[in-house]
Design an enzyme around this catalytic site. Structure first.
Site, PDB file in Angstrom:
ATOM      1  N   THR A  12      11.095  42.149 -19.837  1.00 20.43           N
ATOM      2  CA  THR A  12      10.373  40.873 -19.788  1.00 20.43           C
ATOM      3  C   THR A  12      11.302  39.699 -19.521  1.00 20.43           C
ATOM      4  OG1 THR A  12       8.627  41.700 -21.220  1.00 20.43           O
ATOM      5  CG2 THR A  12       8.887  39.312 -21.123  1.00 20.43           C
ATOM      6  N   ASP A  84      10.097  46.942 -25.585  1.00 21.89           N
ATOM      7  CA  ASP A  84       9.274  48.066 -26.040  1.00 21.89           C
ATOM      8  C   ASP A  84      10.071  49.320 -26.361  1.00 21.89           C
ATOM      9  OD1 ASP A  84       6.627  46.987 -26.184  1.00 21.89           O
ATOM     10  OD2 ASP A  84       6.593  46.947 -24.002  1.00 21.89           O
TER      11      ASP A  84
END
Length: 161
Positions: A12, A84
């Site tokens: 991200t 994640d």
């Protein structure tokens, strides 16, 4: 610390938004530009090896991350990584001798107003030059042992496992 090796893997922190498609893509690593803007007082090199969302990082990718870090001549290594699966990658990096390795990322793209990217990078830079050899994660203003942390996806933060 005189020199920092920065290994980038995507995530991200490096995402950019394509308005025409209402989609996010992994763009060029942002960390070099961020450090340059901050005027840091150490040398660094950015080694981009992946541009992946961490949900798509494979065992082969983790082996590449490990071998890339092992090949660096400098002791201090910062890894930008998607949040994640950051913990899984950190565990694969355990046991690399003679290195302080800190993984960090962002919960919002670095290019977004209010992103946590600059804060997380600052924490990671401080951590990498003060911690003993080993592997660590810096997120949410904390330094974490990868064996004792998890990402709480519902709360969108890292917490003790």
């Amino acid at each position: 610390m005189q020199h920092l090796s920065i290994v980038t893997t995507g995530g991200t922190i490096d995402k950019i938004y394509f308005d025409d498609k209402s989609d996010y893509k992994i763009g060029a690593p942002q960390i070099g530009e961020i450090l340059a803007q901050l005027g840091v007082a150490f040398q660094y090199d950015v080694i981009p090896i992946l541009r992946k969302d961490s949900l798509h990082v494979t065992d082969e990718d983790r082996a590449l991350i490990r071998s890339t870090i092992e090949a660096q001549p400098h002791r201090h290594v910062l890894v930008t990584h998607g949040t994640d699966t950051m913990v899984e990658t950190a565990k694969v990096l355990a046991g690399i001798p003679g290195k302080v390795i800190v993984l960090t990322g962002a919960l919002n793209p670095a290019r977004f107003q209010g992103s946590d990217a600059v804060f997380n990078i600052g924490c990671a830079v401080a951590a990498v030059q003060t911690l003993p050899d080993g592997v660590y994660i810096t997120m949410n203003g904390r330094v974490w042992d990868p064996a004792k942390v998890r990402k709480n996806r519902e709360a969108n933060r890292f917490e003790q496992a």
